[in-house]
Design an enzyme around this catalytic site. Sequence first.
Site, short mmCIF file in Angstrom:
data_model
loop_
_atom_site.label_atom_id
_atom_site.label_comp_id
_atom_site.label_asym_id
_atom_site.label_seq_id
_atom_site.Cartn_x
_atom_site.Cartn_y
_atom_site.Cartn_z
N GLY A 7 -20.07 18.59 -15.13
CA GLY A 7 -21.14 18.79 -14.15
C GLY A 7 -21.12 20.21 -13.61
N GLY A 10 -24.15 21.66 -11.79
CA GLY A 10 -24.69 20.93 -10.64
C GLY A 10 -24.51 21.67 -9.33
N GLN A 11 -24.92 21.00 -8.25
CA GLN A 11 -24.89 21.63 -6.92
C GLN A 11 -23.48 22.12 -6.59
OE1 GLN A 11 -25.26 19.10 -3.48
NE2 GLN A 11 -25.97 20.76 -2.16
N ARG A 35 -27.37 18.65 -19.72
CA ARG A 35 -28.79 18.96 -19.96
C ARG A 35 -29.18 20.35 -19.48
NH1 ARG A 35 -30.77 13.46 -18.67
NH2 ARG A 35 -30.56 12.33 -20.62
N TYR A 142 -25.74 4.24 -6.34
CA TYR A 142 -24.83 5.38 -6.22
C TYR A 142 -23.60 4.99 -5.40
CZ TYR A 142 -23.39 10.08 -4.59
OH TYR A 142 -22.70 11.22 -4.28
N ILE A 172 -23.94 17.86 1.28
CA ILE A 172 -23.47 19.23 1.05
C ILE A 172 -24.65 20.20 1.08
CG2 ILE A 172 -22.28 20.78 -0.56
CD1 ILE A 172 -20.43 18.61 0.61
N1 SER Z 1 -25.51 14.05 -0.82
C1 SER Z 1 -25.33 12.78 -1.46
C2 SER Z 1 -26.62 12.07 -1.62
O1 SER Z 1 -27.48 12.26 -0.82
C3 SER Z 1 -24.38 11.93 -0.68
O2 SER Z 1 -23.20 11.79 -1.39
O3 SER Z 1 -26.79 11.31 -2.52
#
Ligand code: SER
Length: 318
Positions: A7, A10-11, A35, A142, A172
Amino acid sequence: MRILVTGATGQIGSELTLALRRRYGSENVVAAFHRTPLPPPLKDSGPSVRLDVTDRAELEEAVREYKPNVIYHLAAILSAKGEENPAAAWRVNLGGLYNVLEVARAGGVRQVFWPSSIAVFGPKTPKDNTPQDTVLSPTTMYGVTKVAGEYLCDYYARRFRLDVRGVRYPGIISSETPPGGGTTDYAVEMFYAAVKGERYTCFVRPDTVLPMMYMPDCLKAAIQLMEADPSSLTRRADYNVAAMSFSAEELAAEIRKHVPSFQVEYRPDFRQEIADSWPRSIDDSAAREDWGWEPSYDLSRMVEDMLARLKRRLQAEL
Ligand code: SER
C-alpha cells in the site's frame, strides 16, 4: 534491516515509505504498489514492486526476491468505500492480512506492522475517552475486518511467535496524498477547498466530533512502536493512540483564522451514521506507558502546518 511496504502509494504508505527510507536507507525499503502507479518521489528514491496482496503467490515471490525482515502492511480499503463493496473490503483487508502473516511466517520475516483503526468501535462502545479494553461493536465491513485482524495478529504472535505490532489509528490528516474513501476524509477535503478558495460541502453534521491525528504523528507512532523494546509491550496490534479531537465546525473555524473567506455547508450522507458510531475521544494510556507514545501536533499547530504545506504543493502544481 530490509523492509517491504504494501500500500505504498496510499495515504499513509506514500509518506511512511519515504520516512522509512530516510531512516533505514533508501535501498533497504521496497515500495509495493498495486493499481496506483508510483509517484516520482517514491519511484526515484528506492526499489519497488507491483503486487496484489490478495494474491499469495505474488507476495511470496516478492518476499523471495527482496528478503525483507520487516513488513509494513498498509494495503486496505477504507470504511466508506468498504460499504460500497463489502465483499472487496473483506477480501483485500482480511484476505490480504492473512496472506501477509502466512508469507511472513513461512518466509522468515521477523516483524510486521499492521494498522488497526477506531472503526473497531461502535454504538455500544463508550464514546468519550474510549478505554483500551472495551466493547468492540463495529458496524462497517471495514471495522469488522479490523476487529478480526487484531485477533488474527494476536494469534500469529502467540502461535507462531511472529512479532506483529499495530495501533488503532484515528482519522489521519495528510497534505501529500489524500485518503481514498474513508469516513474521516472531510477533515482533509476541507483543507483542499480552503486553499483553492472554494466553498466546501461537508458530508457530516457540524457538531460531529471524531479523534484525528496529523501525518507526522501517524508516522512517529508506527516507527516508535516498531522500534520499541519487545519486553515493554503488553499488547500486539490494538494500541489505542490519540492526538486531538474536534468537531467539523471547530476545524472549519480554525481554518478560517488563516483563510477568513472559507465557507462550509453541511449536507450529511450515509457516512454520518458511521461517524456517529465511532468514539469522540480515545484513552491512549497503554501506548503512553508501554512505548512512550506522545503526539506532537494539536489542532492549531496542525492547521497552520497543513495549510502552509498544501499551499506550497498546490501552487507548485499550477
Ligand atoms: N480514516 C479511516 C476511515 O475513515 C478510519 O480508520 O475509514
